[in-house]
Structure formats: C-alpha cells, structure tokens
Design a protein around this motif. Structure first.
Motif, mmCIF file in Angstrom:
data_model
loop_
_atom_site.group_PDB
_atom_site.id
_atom_site.type_symbol
_atom_site.label_atom_id
_atom_site.label_comp_id
_atom_site.label_asym_id
_atom_site.label_seq_id
_atom_site.Cartn_x
_atom_site.Cartn_y
_atom_site.Cartn_z
ATOM 1 N N VAL A 122 45.028 5.685 97.429
ATOM 2 C CA VAL A 122 44.088 6.768 97.716
ATOM 3 C C VAL A 122 44.202 7.855 96.657
ATOM 4 O O VAL A 122 43.194 8.367 96.142
ATOM 5 C CB VAL A 122 44.349 7.349 99.120
ATOM 6 N N GLU A 123 45.439 8.226 96.327
ATOM 7 C CA GLU A 123 45.662 9.281 95.330
ATOM 8 C C GLU A 123 45.072 8.881 93.982
ATOM 9 O O GLU A 123 44.400 9.677 93.314
ATOM 10 C CB GLU A 123 47.157 9.537 95.200
ATOM 11 N N LEU A 130 47.582 15.832 96.859
ATOM 12 C CA LEU A 130 48.017 15.636 98.239
ATOM 13 C C LEU A 130 48.845 16.807 98.763
ATOM 14 O O LEU A 130 49.218 16.817 99.931
ATOM 15 C CB LEU A 130 48.808 14.321 98.364
ATOM 16 N N GLU A 131 49.109 17.785 97.911
ATOM 17 C CA GLU A 131 49.785 18.988 98.399
ATOM 18 C C GLU A 131 48.777 19.992 98.966
ATOM 19 O O GLU A 131 49.160 20.919 99.681
ATOM 20 C CB GLU A 131 50.579 19.640 97.263
ATOM 21 N N ARG A 225 35.876 9.057 102.341
ATOM 22 C CA ARG A 225 36.896 9.308 101.326
ATOM 23 C C ARG A 225 37.714 10.554 101.672
ATOM 24 O O ARG A 225 38.950 10.562 101.529
ATOM 25 C CB ARG A 225 36.246 9.457 99.944
ATOM 26 N N LEU A 226 37.062 11.612 102.121
ATOM 27 C CA LEU A 226 37.777 12.838 102.462
ATOM 28 C C LEU A 226 38.744 12.615 103.622
ATOM 29 O O LEU A 226 39.876 13.122 103.613
ATOM 30 C CB LEU A 226 36.778 13.940 102.803
ATOM 31 N N LEU A 227 38.332 11.861 104.619
ATOM 32 C CA LEU A 227 39.222 11.584 105.745
ATOM 33 C C LEU A 227 40.395 10.704 105.322
ATOM 34 O O LEU A 227 41.533 10.911 105.770
ATOM 35 C CB LEU A 227 38.443 10.913 106.878
ATOM 36 N N ALA A 232 46.149 10.277 103.842
ATOM 37 C CA ALA A 232 47.141 10.065 102.784
ATOM 38 C C ALA A 232 48.026 11.303 102.637
ATOM 39 O O ALA A 232 49.245 11.199 102.429
ATOM 40 C CB ALA A 232 46.439 9.745 101.466
ATOM 41 N N ARG A 233 47.425 12.478 102.759
ATOM 42 C CA ARG A 233 48.200 13.725 102.668
ATOM 43 C C ARG A 233 49.205 13.808 103.822
ATOM 44 O O ARG A 233 50.355 14.220 103.621
ATOM 45 C CB ARG A 233 47.264 14.932 102.686
ATOM 46 N N LEU A 234 48.776 13.441 105.016
ATOM 47 C CA LEU A 234 49.682 13.440 106.164
ATOM 48 C C LEU A 234 50.862 12.498 105.921
ATOM 49 O O LEU A 234 52.013 12.838 106.220
ATOM 50 C CB LEU A 234 48.912 13.026 107.421
ATOM 51 N N CYS A 235 50.587 11.323 105.356
ATOM 52 C CA CYS A 235 51.673 10.391 105.030
ATOM 53 C C CYS A 235 52.582 10.952 103.941
ATOM 54 O O CYS A 235 53.813 10.795 104.005
ATOM 55 C CB CYS A 235 51.087 9.045 104.584
#
Length: 376
Positions: A122-123, A130-131, A225-227, A232-235
C-alpha cells in the motif's frame, strides 16, 4: 423406544425479530414440555445475481444433552424443512455441520475468501506517509448506518449469496468488557459518506497481532485507496506487516488491492460451511428465469434456444440433480465444473448452459460472497 421418546412433539413459534432478522423457532418437546431440540428458521431475501428471492436459513441448531444420538435432530430438520418448503423455494445454512446436511439435500455452494494486503504494498503503490492522518477518515457511529447500507447495496447488488440490507439494518457488534465489538472507520468527502470499513474488534487483553476487516466498501477507486491507506497506517502503528480484508477479489476494493499487490486466499470445504438446498425446483427456476435470460444475453443477444432449454431445466430433464442446480445457479460451479463432476450437459443445450452458468467471477456473474455481518 422409551415412553419419553414416543411423546416428543413438534412446534413452531411465530416469527420474532432476532439480530435484525425475522426468525421462526422450531422445537421438539416431550409431552411434559421438556425441551428436546431447537433450531431457528431465519427469513431473508437472497440474491442469485440480479434477482433476489425469498429464502430461509437454518441456524441455532441444538439438541439437549440428554436427548442426543437418538435421531431427534434429524426429525426436527425434516419437519422444519417441510414447513420452510411451504413458504420459500430455497434454504441455506451459514455454518453447516460437516457430514450432516448432505442427507437433507444441501450442497456446499460458497467458498470462503479474503484479501491479504501487505502494508509495504500500500505504501509503495500510493506513496502515502503512514505517519500522517488520512484526510476524511474517522471513526463511524450509528448515524452513518443509512449511508453504509446504501453503499453496501450499491456495491454488491448483483452478487450471488448477498443479502439486500434494509433500512434499520444493524448487525454491528456492541463492545463489552470481555467480548470484542465492531469498530467502524468512515471516509467522508464533500459532506457525504464515500466509504467505510468495519474492523473485527479485539477482546480485552488480546495482543495487537492482527487487523481483520469484516467488510470494506467504497463508492469509487479513490475512496477505496484512501481507506486501504488508513488501514495500512493502523497496521504501521501496531508494527504489523499485513492486514486481511474479507471482500471478494472481483469487488471494487478487491480490484484496487490487487493493483497494489496482495494475495487472495480461498477455501472450498468438501462438507459443512455455507450450504444451500432447493426446496421447490419448478418455482425457484421460474423466479430466476429473468436472471438466466440476462446472463444468456450478455455479449450474445437473445438466444433462440433459450425457451427449449429452460423447459428442460424446469422439468428436471436438464441438470436433474438439485444439488448441482443450486451450485450452478449461484455461480459456485460453471457448466464446465458440472462436466468435471460427472454431470455433463447434453450437446444440444451446451451453448445455452455455458451462458446460464458461467461460474462466479465473470462479467455475467460476480463471485458469490457472504459477508460476515449478514451471517446468522
């Protein structure tokens, strides 16, 4: 047979609202009123593609310990199915017991599938930081349910095995001290809800070892994509390398995730799991005739042999096995799959049946899928 066994009787309790579904309780009791066995007959409308039909599902099957291994559950199931056949033409089981339901005409008719999405994929695909917070994504509430219902029905309207959610639907799990509840992320854009994700909750004290999304629906690829970036950020915050999304591979979210790079894991249980049975063949086939005509017309136009083949299907001359029929109608099997299982289609009907029964995951028929929030 003991006197207690001979006096066991059957009864049905009028439908009640249970977990936002209409439920009829079917019970066996002794003459003295002692409970013997019970099951629930759940009413809903379920899709075979573009057409939804009235159906009932079996759940909550239980026999009291003192009455087990005496044939009572078989008696109860037969009586319940006889009653269901007076109301609907097809029956389902969400979590069937292995080796039990086949004798009552049920067949495994749905595979279990989910997307496994690496955080780095995703990144890399989005270039997201992701921060940073994802704009528009926040926790949802009960006020978001109407928009979620609309998005869900729009996304999955023609998917076999899908329940059409009605106004007032709410199968989200409330959180308690020892039981995990549902967590909802909602994407808002331009004052409207553009997508949502329902995460499987964690029980108190569980390690932060997984992130599992029960369903993820978006109105367009940008919202999807945003979701996925928000997940991915949560992970990333939990130091996890991947997350699971329980959505079919041919959904919008599935296509976006595949473009980023992911795995799709699918299992086909030989027995048990999600099963279906035809209760009234002629009535079910008649209700689904517009759907069969729709499938046959895609890319081909009207087929002059449709009516002849349909008459043979209606009367059981074509696909005489009802277990094979329900798999074909739902898209779990294609016509070629029936051939592979020793149920060949006659040559004169092959072209029509290939169009009627293309299998799921094709332009004519999306992949059959049962979302967990609708299971009973």
């Amino acid at each position: 047979m003991s006197e207690r066994e001979r006096t066991v009787g059957y009864s049905e309790v009028a439908e009640q609202d249970v977990r936002s579904l209409r439920t009829r309780f079917c019970r066996l009791r002794t003459g003295g009123g002692e409970p013997v066995a019970e099951l629930e007959a759940v009413s809903f409308r379920l899709r075979f593609g573009a057409v939804a039909v009235a159906a009932e599902g079996i759940g909550g099957v239980e026999t009291q310990p003192g009455f087990r291994r005496q044939g009572h559950m078989s008696r109860l199931l037969r009586r319940a199915l006889d009653g269901m056949a007076q109301r609907v033409d097809v029956a389902f089981v969400s979590e069937a017991i292995e080796g039990l339901y086949e004798k009552f005409g049920f067949a495994g008719a749905l595979a279990e599938g989910s997307l496994v999405v690496p955080v780095r994929a995703v990144e890399s695909a989005t270039g997201a930081d992701l921060e940073a917070d994802v704009p528009g994504v926040g926790d949802g509430s009960a006020a978001d349910l109407p928009a979620m219902i609309r998005l869900y029905n729009t996304a999955h309207a023609r998917r076999p095995w899908t329940l059409e959610r009605q106004a007032g639907w709410n199968r989200l799990l409330p959180a308690t001290t020892w039981k995990p509840g549902s967590r909802t992320l909602v994407l808002r854009a331009g004052g409207t809800t553009a997508g949502y994700a329902v995460l499987e909750g964690r029980a108190f004290g569980d390690p932060l070892g997984t992130v599992t999304v029960e369903e993820l629906v978006a109105e367009d690829a940008t919202a999807a994509r945003l979701l996925l970036v928000a997940l991915a950020r949560l992970c990333w915050q939990r130091r996890l390398a991947e997350f699971t999304v329980r959505e079919p591979a041919d959904s919008l979210v599935g296509r976006v995730a595949r473009g980023m790079g992911c795995a799709y894991r699918q299992s086909f249980p030989p027995s048990g799991g999600m099963m279906a049975a035809v209760l009234n063949r002629a009535a079910l086939v008649t209700r689904l005739e517009p759907e069969l005509r729709r499938r046959a017309a895609i890319g081909r136009g009207p087929d002059p042999l449709h009516d002849t083949a349909f008459a043979a299907l209606l009367h059981g001359d074509l696909v005489p096995d009802d277990r094979a029929l329900v798999r074909l109608l739902l898209g779990h099997w294609s016509a070629e799959d029936a051939d592979a299982h020793g149920m060949p289609v006659p040559a004169r009907h092959r072209d029509v049946c290939t169009a009627w029964f293309p299998g799921g995951g094709t332009p004519a028929l999306p992949t059959p899928y049962a979302h967990r929030l609708d299971r009973y």
